[in-house]
Design an enzyme around this catalytic site. Structure first.
Site, PDB file in Angstrom:
ATOM      1  CG  HIS A  93     -44.547 -19.235 -13.626  1.00 22.54           C
ATOM      2  ND1 HIS A  93     -44.816 -19.212 -14.971  1.00 22.54           N
ATOM      3  CD2 HIS A  93     -43.915 -20.407 -13.388  1.00 22.54           C
ATOM      4  CE1 HIS A  93     -44.403 -20.336 -15.519  1.00 22.54           C
ATOM      5  NE2 HIS A  93     -43.843 -21.076 -14.590  1.00 22.54           N
TER       6      HIS A  93
ATOM      7  CE  LYS B  81     -41.113 -20.319 -17.818  1.00 19.24           C
ATOM      8  NZ  LYS B  81     -41.168 -21.345 -16.782  1.00 19.24           N
TER       9      LYS B  81
ATOM     10  CB  SER C  64     -46.513 -22.205 -13.901  1.00 16.31           C
ATOM     11  OG  SER C  64     -46.182 -23.539 -14.144  1.00 16.31           O
TER      12      SER C  64
HETATM   13  C1  LIG Z   1     -40.275 -22.616 -16.630  1.00 12.82           C
HETATM   14  C2  LIG Z   1     -39.971 -22.924 -15.199  1.00 12.82           C
HETATM   15  C3  LIG Z   1     -38.652 -23.063 -14.771  1.00 12.82           C
HETATM   16  C4  LIG Z   1     -37.513 -23.094 -15.725  1.00 12.82           C
HETATM   17  O1  LIG Z   1     -37.178 -21.817 -16.175  1.00 12.82           O
HETATM   18  P1  LIG Z   1     -36.502 -21.670 -17.612  1.00 12.82           P
HETATM   19  O2  LIG Z   1     -35.819 -20.364 -17.546  1.00 12.82           O
HETATM   20  O3  LIG Z   1     -37.618 -21.732 -18.604  1.00 12.82           O
HETATM   21  O4  LIG Z   1     -35.572 -22.816 -17.766  1.00 12.82           O
HETATM   22  C5  LIG Z   1     -38.399 -23.199 -13.415  1.00 12.82           C
HETATM   23  N1  LIG Z   1     -39.398 -23.223 -12.503  1.00 12.82           N
HETATM   24  C6  LIG Z   1     -40.697 -23.130 -12.893  1.00 12.82           C
HETATM   25  C7  LIG Z   1     -41.754 -23.155 -11.863  1.00 12.82           C
HETATM   26  C8  LIG Z   1     -41.017 -22.993 -14.249  1.00 12.82           C
HETATM   27  O5  LIG Z   1     -42.280 -22.959 -14.631  1.00 12.82           O
END
Ligand SMILES: *Cc1c(COP(=O)(O)O)cnc(C)c1O
Length: 413
Positions: free
Chosen positions: A219, A250, A191
């Site tokens: 992502h 997300k 990301s």
């Molecule tokens: C944001 C993120 C997470 C965590 O997910 P949330 O639902 O926001 O806790 C896990 N892995 C990656 C690669 C992330 O960018």
């Protein structure tokens, strides 16, 4: 007994000051997102309406009418909270439905939802790696903090392979005792750089060395593949992965995290993972909202198409204007600044003079010297907004003398 005169307040303040002196003290924008006007939001810092270019609500599903009505209906029908942990208070039926949807999405036997993607990675990896006797975990060096913490708390032996480096991964696998259980943990879309891992090649190695695979598609879910199941779906690889992990927070625009896998693996994590068992379940309204969002994106590719179109258009526009866009293979368009203080200044200038919100990304989220602005266009941005952003970036970069040397990226890796 006399005790030394410890000034606790001063000790805490010192560590805050250290962040400030390095230019990486985090300041959060105070935003009011408004359903229906995303990507615009009210900033309570500037008092003005700003255009948000750094949201992970990648497709604007957080304001989708189907999601909003599913959630309000569910609140009316089921009430506010889940009423406790699933272990003590039972599983809400909305959660059962959501887990069935997720299993179907990834074409797996079962799925298990937790309170966030972070909690899911931490709980699933720590459980998996401590249950497999004498397990070795192979982890990409750029893996997310949540995976790293999960691996750490499993106390399993950890081998870190260079980012997306198949040769290095094979070297490490080959050197390991063939009799020991092995887990390979990696992401599809990274990301901060926006690059994509060689999933097929990693699955080949997993087969050759009899390892199981754990793929974080946080992502990518909602955004890639014909049904939005992620990069593994787009590349026809879902059935080769043992565990797929994702978020509901997300692209799906709500909140929560999950794994999808075999019935046995899901059952073992359900039965042993502390981070799943001992915490209150997500409210049924969240489960209903996430379910509506996933269902919508399983049927509709409209949002994905507009999203990809906008990503291409903005990337072209910025490159033509000479903005140092990092080489990305996904919807994430990082712009290199390569200095923490300038990165924060650029972000402040964009906000204060152009009503454009892009959060600076500094260490430890990215390696020192590779500080950047991470831009995420959505289907809700239009050409005029992209033009405005590009012009503002050109102005700010000129004003601050930002001319990063792209080769710092090779050195950092
Ligand atoms: C944001 C993120 C997470 C965590 O997910 P949330 O639902 O926001 O806790 C896990 N892995 C990656 C690669 C992330 O960018």
């Amino acid at each position: 007994m006399t005790y030394s005169n410890i000034n606790y307040e001063a000790l805490f303040q010192q560590s805050i000051n250290r962040l400030k002196s390095e230019g990486r003290y985090r300041v959060f924008n105070d935003l009011e997102r408004k359903a229906g006007s995303f990507p615009h939001a009210q900033s309570h810092i500037t008092g003005k309406t700003v255009n948000v270019w750094c949201s992970n609500d990648y497709l604007g599903m957080g304001q989708h009418p189907k999601v909003i009505s599913a959630m309000s209906e569910a609140i009316g029908r089921y009430g506010a909270g889940a009423g406790g942990t699933r272990n003590i208070s039972g599983t809400h039926h909305a959660m059962v439905t959501l887990e069935e949807t997720l299993a179907e999405l990834h074409n797996k036997e079962a799925a298990l939802v937790m309170t966030s993607g972070y909690v899911t990675n931490e709980a699933a990896l720590s459980t998996l790696c401590s249950i497999l006797p004498d397990c070795i975990i192979f982890s990409d060096e750029y893996n997310h903090a949540s995976m790293i913490h999960g691996i750490k708390s499993s106390k399993a032996e950890k081998k870190i392979f260079r980012h997306n480096d198949i040769g290095h991964l094979e070297e490490l696998l080959k050197a390991a005792n063939p009799l020991r259980p092995k887990v390979i943990a990696f992401e599809s879309v990274y990301s901060m750089d926006g690059d994509i891992s060689p999933i097929a090649a990693i699955c080949d190695l997993a087969e050759k060395y009899n390892a199981i695979t754990y793929l974080d598609e946080v992502h990518a879910v909602g955004m890639y593949g014909d049904h939005g199941a992620g990069v593994a779906e787009r590349e026809g690889l879902m059935e080769r992965l043992d565990i797929i992990q994702g978020t509901l927070g997300k692209a799906y625009g709500v909140m929560g995290g999950y794994i999808a896998s075999t019935r046995t693996i899901v059952d073992v994590i359900r039965s042993y993972a502390s981070g799943f068992i001992f915490t209150t379940a997500l409210p049924p309204a969240l489960a209903a909202g996430a379910n509506a969002s996933i269902r919508h994106l399983m049927e509709s590719s409209e949002e994905r198409k507009r999203h990809q179109y906008n990503v291409g258009a903005l990337k072209d526009m910025m490159l033509k204007a000479g903005i140092p866009v990092m080489p990305s293979q996904s919807h994430i368009l990082p712009v290199l600044v390569a200095d923490p203080v300038l990165c924060k200044k650029a972000s402040d200038m964009l906000l204060n003079q152009f009503d454009i919100y892009v959060q600076p990304i500094n260490f430890p989220t990215v390696p020192r010297g590779t500080e950047r602005l991470r831009i995420t266009p959505t289907p809700n941005h239009n050409h005029a907004m992209m033009f405005e952003l590009t012009r503002a970036l050109v102005w700010v970069f000129e004003r601050l003398g930002i001319k990063p040397d792209m080769s710092v990226l090779d050195k950092a890796a």
